[in-house]
Design a protein around this motif. Structure first.
Motif, PDB file in Angstrom:
ATOM      1  N   PRO A 136     -40.371 -62.631  69.666  1.00 37.54           N
ATOM      2  CA  PRO A 136     -40.380 -61.936  68.366  1.00 37.54           C
ATOM      3  C   PRO A 136     -41.612 -62.225  67.519  1.00 37.54           C
ATOM      4  O   PRO A 136     -42.095 -61.339  66.807  1.00 37.54           O
ATOM      5  CB  PRO A 136     -39.110 -62.473  67.690  1.00 37.54           C
ATOM      6  CG  PRO A 136     -38.224 -62.895  68.806  1.00 37.54           C
ATOM      7  CD  PRO A 136     -39.132 -63.399  69.877  1.00 37.54           C
ATOM      8  N   VAL A 137     -42.130 -63.464  67.561  1.00 40.41           N
ATOM      9  CA  VAL A 137     -43.304 -63.802  66.751  1.00 40.41           C
ATOM     10  C   VAL A 137     -44.493 -62.934  67.142  1.00 40.41           C
ATOM     11  O   VAL A 137     -45.214 -62.398  66.289  1.00 40.41           O
ATOM     12  CB  VAL A 137     -43.645 -65.295  66.908  1.00 40.41           C
ATOM     13  CG1 VAL A 137     -44.933 -65.629  66.154  1.00 40.41           C
ATOM     14  CG2 VAL A 137     -42.503 -66.160  66.402  1.00 40.41           C
ATOM     15  N   VAL A 138     -44.698 -62.759  68.444  1.00 44.49           N
ATOM     16  CA  VAL A 138     -45.824 -61.967  68.937  1.00 44.49           C
ATOM     17  C   VAL A 138     -45.650 -60.499  68.562  1.00 44.49           C
ATOM     18  O   VAL A 138     -46.602 -59.834  68.134  1.00 44.49           O
ATOM     19  CB  VAL A 138     -45.961 -62.129  70.459  1.00 44.49           C
ATOM     20  CG1 VAL A 138     -46.936 -61.111  71.025  1.00 44.49           C
ATOM     21  CG2 VAL A 138     -46.428 -63.540  70.793  1.00 44.49           C
ATOM     22  N   LEU A 139     -44.449 -59.984  68.716  1.00 41.97           N
ATOM     23  CA  LEU A 139     -44.228 -58.571  68.418  1.00 41.97           C
ATOM     24  C   LEU A 139     -44.378 -58.279  66.927  1.00 41.97           C
ATOM     25  O   LEU A 139     -44.928 -57.239  66.535  1.00 41.97           O
ATOM     26  CB  LEU A 139     -42.836 -58.155  68.907  1.00 41.97           C
ATOM     27  CG  LEU A 139     -42.619 -58.239  70.425  1.00 41.97           C
ATOM     28  CD1 LEU A 139     -41.209 -57.806  70.794  1.00 41.97           C
ATOM     29  CD2 LEU A 139     -43.648 -57.402  71.176  1.00 41.97           C
ATOM     30  N   VAL A 140     -43.899 -59.201  66.083  1.00 41.29           N
ATOM     31  CA  VAL A 140     -44.074 -59.021  64.639  1.00 41.29           C
ATOM     32  C   VAL A 140     -45.563 -59.088  64.273  1.00 41.29           C
ATOM     33  O   VAL A 140     -46.062 -58.284  63.474  1.00 41.29           O
ATOM     34  CB  VAL A 140     -43.267 -60.077  63.861  1.00 41.29           C
ATOM     35  CG1 VAL A 140     -43.648 -60.061  62.383  1.00 41.29           C
ATOM     36  CG2 VAL A 140     -41.778 -59.827  64.022  1.00 41.29           C
ATOM     37  N   ALA A 141     -46.281 -60.040  64.867  1.00 42.08           N
ATOM     38  CA  ALA A 141     -47.720 -60.146  64.604  1.00 42.08           C
ATOM     39  C   ALA A 141     -48.447 -58.876  65.030  1.00 42.08           C
ATOM     40  O   ALA A 141     -49.372 -58.413  64.347  1.00 42.08           O
ATOM     41  CB  ALA A 141     -48.293 -61.360  65.341  1.00 42.08           C
ATOM     42  N   THR A 142     -48.029 -58.294  66.142  1.00 43.77           N
ATOM     43  CA  THR A 142     -48.652 -57.056  66.619  1.00 43.77           C
ATOM     44  C   THR A 142     -48.405 -55.906  65.647  1.00 43.77           C
ATOM     45  O   THR A 142     -49.296 -55.097  65.377  1.00 43.77           O
ATOM     46  CB  THR A 142     -48.123 -56.692  68.016  1.00 43.77           C
ATOM     47  OG1 THR A 142     -48.320 -57.796  68.903  1.00 43.77           O
ATOM     48  CG2 THR A 142     -48.841 -55.472  68.572  1.00 43.77           C
ATOM     49  N   SER A 143     -47.188 -55.841  65.116  1.00 46.37           N
ATOM     50  CA  SER A 143     -46.873 -54.770  64.164  1.00 46.37           C
ATOM     51  C   SER A 143     -47.674 -54.922  62.880  1.00 46.37           C
ATOM     52  O   SER A 143     -48.046 -53.929  62.243  1.00 46.37           O
ATOM     53  CB  SER A 143     -45.370 -54.770  63.852  1.00 46.37           C
ATOM     54  OG  SER A 143     -44.999 -55.940  63.136  1.00 46.37           O
ATOM     55  N   ILE A 144     -47.966 -56.166  62.484  1.00 41.96           N
ATOM     56  CA  ILE A 144     -48.769 -56.393  61.282  1.00 41.96           C
ATOM     57  C   ILE A 144     -50.239 -56.066  61.554  1.00 41.96           C
ATOM     58  O   ILE A 144     -50.935 -55.501  60.700  1.00 41.96           O
ATOM     59  CB  ILE A 144     -48.612 -57.858  60.807  1.00 41.96           C
ATOM     60  CG1 ILE A 144     -47.160 -58.110  60.376  1.00 41.96           C
ATOM     61  CG2 ILE A 144     -49.580 -58.173  59.680  1.00 41.96           C
ATOM     62  CD1 ILE A 144     -46.878 -59.559  60.035  1.00 41.96           C
TER      63      ILE A 144
END
Length: 333
Positions: free
Chosen positions: A146-154
């Motif tokens: 989840p951390v990586v996917l949230v960072a990607t969305s940002i």
């Protein structure tokens, strides 16, 4: 009374090992931080700006990777010492072909980077998990958590298709590599330290596993960081600019850069977003390849599983990750 004494001794060893690992990690970070400050100053005094750049890249990778390496070794030692083998036999399907995608999808639960995934995968193998499933987890955990996917969305605001493409391409590459290992992998390629003896359990096993894994893998992290820093200052910028005009060459270039820059998976999306001169598919390849194949990860795999494994596995993973990025990019981007 004897049981209480044994428990107290084990508790002391466990606390001592954790303190040593934390102090060792803090010391490594402190040394790298001091080097990052003094190194550039010394380099400038000596009129060698490239050395200052080398210090900056080296310390950035080392400081970035050590906390996650410590997290991975703690999780690895805890799995080896406290989790019974029957737990994994119940969670994963007996059929290896089915266990691979289940293990790959389970990578979403570990919010860490590739430095953490290597020791955890090694611990899973020592606990009886099929290597193909453990390797699928190793590749997917740093890329789809989840951390990586949230960072990607940002990093890519208003572009949910980039987040979806990263998730699909990374998971597909991890599962394919797991299946390829199940089909073509040789047991003699994979060296597992401690696999020939029953693992120590309890606090004593946790203490010994934590000390061994952290000190062993930390040296290879430093070697990988040094190799990445050397590439950064050795390759002229003009050489990289030649590739931006071709869609295919740009994908290959960013896939190679992902392997040598060693950017942590939680931060690579921001680097990819800054590469605005490249196509979306090329930037996707940068984010898919990086968490699966980079110099520090190859070094960690060499130290954990052996050189014969690391050379074959990293080469095949790079090809599969690039192919997955191109196909998913063509489909979703």
């Amino acid at each position: 009374m004897e049981n209480q004494r044994t428990l107290a001794d084990g508790l002391r060893l466990g606390v001592r090992a954790l303190v040593h690992a934390v102090v060792g990690g803090a010391a490594l970070i402190a040394i790298a931080t001091v080097a990052s400050v003094l190194g550039p100053l010394l380099a400038l005094d000596l009129y060698t700006p490239p050395v200052a750049a080398w210090w900056t890249v080296f310390t950035a990778i080392a400081v970035q990777g050590v906390p996650f390496l410590l997290l991975g070794t703690v999780v690895s030692a805890a799995i080896g010492a406290f989790v019974p083998e029957r737990v994994f036999s119940r969670l994963l399907p007996r059929n290896q072909a089915l266990a691979v995608p289940v293990a790959g999808a389970a990578g979403v639960v570990l919010p860490g980077c590739e430095c953490a995934s290597v020791p955890v995968a090694g611990s899973l193998m020592r606990r009886g998990v099929a290597p193909a499933a453990a390797l699928a987890f190793l590749l997917s955990a740093p890329a789809i958590n989840p951390v990586v996917l949230v960072a990607t969305s940002i990093a890519f605001p208003g572009q949910p298709e980039m987040v979806a493409a990263r998730l699909v391409a990374s998971l597909a590459a991890a599962v394919v590599m797991g299946w390829l290992w199940a089909r073509f992998g040789k047991e003699r390629w994979l060296r597992l330290p401690g696999a020939g003896r029953p693992p120590a359990t309890g606090l004593r096993g946790f203490a010994s596993g934590l000390q061994h894994d952290f000190l062993h893998a930390g040296g290879f992290l430093v070697l990988g960081a040094a190799a990445a820093a050397t590439f950064n200052i050795a390759v002229p910028r003009a050489v990289l600019d030649v590739f931006t005009g071709s869609a295919w060459l740009s994908v290959l270039l960013l896939a190679v850069l992902a392997a040598v820059l060693c950017v942590c998976s939680e931060a690579d999306a921001f680097v990819a977003a800054s590469l605005s001169g490249f196509s979306p598919t090329a930037r996707l390849a940068f984010m898919v390849v990086g968490p699966m194949v980079d110099l520090k990860l190859i070094a960690l795999q060499t130290g954990t599983f052996g050189r014969a494994f690391a050379v074959r596995f990293a080469s095949a993973t790079w090809v599969v990750a690039v192919a997955s990025s191109v196909l998913v990019g063509w489909w979703l981007l």
